[in-house]
Motif scaffolding. Structure first.
Motif, short mmCIF file in Angstrom:
data_model
loop_
_atom_site.label_atom_id
_atom_site.label_comp_id
_atom_site.label_asym_id
_atom_site.label_seq_id
_atom_site.Cartn_x
_atom_site.Cartn_y
_atom_site.Cartn_z
N ALA A 1 -2.40 3.66 -6.73
CA ALA A 1 -3.39 4.19 -7.68
C ALA A 1 -2.73 4.95 -8.82
O ALA A 1 -3.14 4.83 -9.99
CB ALA A 1 -4.38 5.08 -6.94
N ARG A 2 -1.70 5.74 -8.51
CA ARG A 2 -1.07 6.55 -9.57
C ARG A 2 -0.39 5.67 -10.61
O ARG A 2 -0.38 6.01 -11.80
CB ARG A 2 -0.06 7.53 -8.97
CG ARG A 2 1.01 6.88 -8.11
CD ARG A 2 1.96 7.92 -7.53
NE ARG A 2 2.72 7.36 -6.42
CZ ARG A 2 3.71 7.99 -5.82
NH1 ARG A 2 4.07 9.20 -6.24
NH2 ARG A 2 4.35 7.44 -4.80
N TYR A 3 0.16 4.53 -10.19
CA TYR A 3 0.84 3.66 -11.15
C TYR A 3 -0.14 2.74 -11.87
O TYR A 3 0.12 2.32 -12.99
CB TYR A 3 1.96 2.90 -10.46
CG TYR A 3 3.01 3.85 -9.93
CD1 TYR A 3 3.60 4.79 -10.77
CD2 TYR A 3 3.37 3.85 -8.60
CE1 TYR A 3 4.53 5.70 -10.29
CE2 TYR A 3 4.31 4.75 -8.10
CZ TYR A 3 4.88 5.68 -8.96
OH TYR A 3 5.80 6.58 -8.49
N LYS A 4 -1.28 2.46 -11.24
CA LYS A 4 -2.35 1.78 -11.97
C LYS A 4 -2.83 2.68 -13.11
O LYS A 4 -3.09 2.22 -14.22
CB LYS A 4 -3.52 1.43 -11.04
CG LYS A 4 -3.24 0.26 -10.10
CD LYS A 4 -4.48 -0.07 -9.29
CE LYS A 4 -4.26 -1.27 -8.40
NZ LYS A 4 -5.47 -1.60 -7.61
N ARG A 5 -2.96 3.98 -12.80
CA ARG A 5 -3.34 4.94 -13.85
C ARG A 5 -2.30 4.97 -14.95
O ARG A 5 -2.64 5.03 -16.15
CB ARG A 5 -3.54 6.33 -13.26
CG ARG A 5 -3.86 7.39 -14.31
CD ARG A 5 -4.38 8.67 -13.68
NE ARG A 5 -3.35 9.50 -13.11
CZ ARG A 5 -2.66 10.43 -13.80
NH1 ARG A 5 -2.90 10.60 -15.09
NH2 ARG A 5 -1.75 11.17 -13.20
N LEU A 6 -1.03 4.95 -14.56
CA LEU A 6 0.05 4.93 -15.56
C LEU A 6 -0.11 3.74 -16.51
O LEU A 6 -0.01 3.89 -17.73
CB LEU A 6 1.40 4.88 -14.85
CG LEU A 6 2.67 4.76 -15.71
CD1 LEU A 6 3.86 5.42 -15.00
CD2 LEU A 6 3.03 3.30 -15.99
N VAL A 7 -0.37 2.56 -15.94
CA VAL A 7 -0.51 1.35 -16.76
C VAL A 7 -1.71 1.47 -17.68
O VAL A 7 -1.63 1.16 -18.88
CB VAL A 7 -0.62 0.10 -15.86
CG1 VAL A 7 -1.00 -1.13 -16.70
CG2 VAL A 7 0.68 -0.15 -15.12
N VAL A 8 -2.85 1.92 -17.14
CA VAL A 8 -4.06 2.06 -17.96
C VAL A 8 -3.83 3.05 -19.09
O VAL A 8 -4.17 2.78 -20.25
CB VAL A 8 -5.25 2.49 -17.08
CG1 VAL A 8 -6.45 2.87 -17.95
CG2 VAL A 8 -5.64 1.38 -16.12
N ASP A 9 -3.22 4.20 -18.77
CA ASP A 9 -2.97 5.20 -19.80
C ASP A 9 -1.99 4.68 -20.85
O ASP A 9 -2.14 4.96 -22.04
CB ASP A 9 -2.42 6.49 -19.17
CG ASP A 9 -3.48 7.27 -18.39
OD1 ASP A 9 -4.67 6.90 -18.49
OD2 ASP A 9 -3.11 8.22 -17.69
N ALA A 10 -0.98 3.94 -20.39
CA ALA A 10 0.00 3.38 -21.34
C ALA A 10 -0.68 2.39 -22.29
O ALA A 10 -0.45 2.42 -23.51
CB ALA A 10 1.13 2.69 -20.59
N LEU A 11 -1.55 1.53 -21.74
CA LEU A 11 -2.21 0.53 -22.56
C LEU A 11 -3.20 1.15 -23.55
O LEU A 11 -3.50 0.57 -24.58
CB LEU A 11 -2.94 -0.49 -21.67
CG LEU A 11 -2.02 -1.44 -20.88
CD1 LEU A 11 -2.83 -2.24 -19.87
CD2 LEU A 11 -1.28 -2.37 -21.83
#
Length: 199
Positions: free
Chosen positions: A26-36
């Motif tokens: 979940a934390r790295y999914k958030r990272l990807v979403v925030d990056a995009l």
């Protein structure tokens, strides 16, 4: 100093390198979403699970990467492809509520392009054989610079198993000369296990 989101892995990508990632935490999914939502950038560094007490579990050096492709995979996984942009030194790390790490970083200069030396020529030939054996690596690159010693040595660092300490020591040199020497000794040592174990 800039702050970047960190995605620690057991392998690294360096400038001009590419990597495919399957994201499920979940934390790295958030990272990807925030990056995009922003500039599609975040940091990758090495994570050493069995690190020695005197060493950090994270490498001191990492790479700022940019997401260049994105797909939804089965089972709720995210698939992304990233390319390395520039290197950094981690100065300070903070951890957010879900375990996502963010680091204050100092930018490091990228290594300059260098013509192949005798050792570099051999490393280039060996790397070309690796790419021909592993289509998942070969297919990442539309262009390959097998005549550039820096490009060749950095691609080797991405696939060769090594400790955080080894990686940091080599990465902090001003060019790829020390890496070429290390790779030449390592790849031609019959006592070294399969150098493509991470591929």
């Amino acid at each position: 100093m800039n702050e970047v989101m960190l995605f620690p892995l057991n392998s690294i990508v360096l400038p001009e390198g590419k990597m495919r990632l399957r994201v499920f935490e979940a934390r790295y999914k958030r990272l990807v979403v925030d990056a995009l939502k922003g500039d599609s950038q975040f940091g990758i560094c090495l994570f050493e699970k069995q690190h020695l007490p005197e060493n950090s579990e994270l490498s001191a050096v990492g790479t700022l990467v940019k997401i260049i492709d994105f797909e939804q995979l089965e089972g709720g996984l995210l698939g992304i492809t990233v390319t390395g942009i520039k290197r950094f030194m981690i100065r300070r790390v903070r951890v957010e509520h879900d375990g996502l790490r963010l680091a204050k970083v100092e930018w490091l200069p990228n290594w300059e392009t260098l013509d192949l030396t005798e050792h570099g020529e051999l490393l280039s030939q060996q790397l070309q054989r690796i790419y021909s054996q592993f289509p998942q690596l070969n297919d990442l690159y539309e262009q390959k610079f097998f005549d550039d010693e820096t490009w060749v040595s950095q691609r080797w660092l991405e696939i060769l198993p090594m400790t955080n300490k080894q990686f940091d020591r080599l990465s902090l040199h001003l060019d790829c000369t020390a890496t070429v020497e290390f790779l030449s000794q390592t790849l031609n040592n019959p006592n070294i296990s399969d150098p493509t174990a991470k591929v």
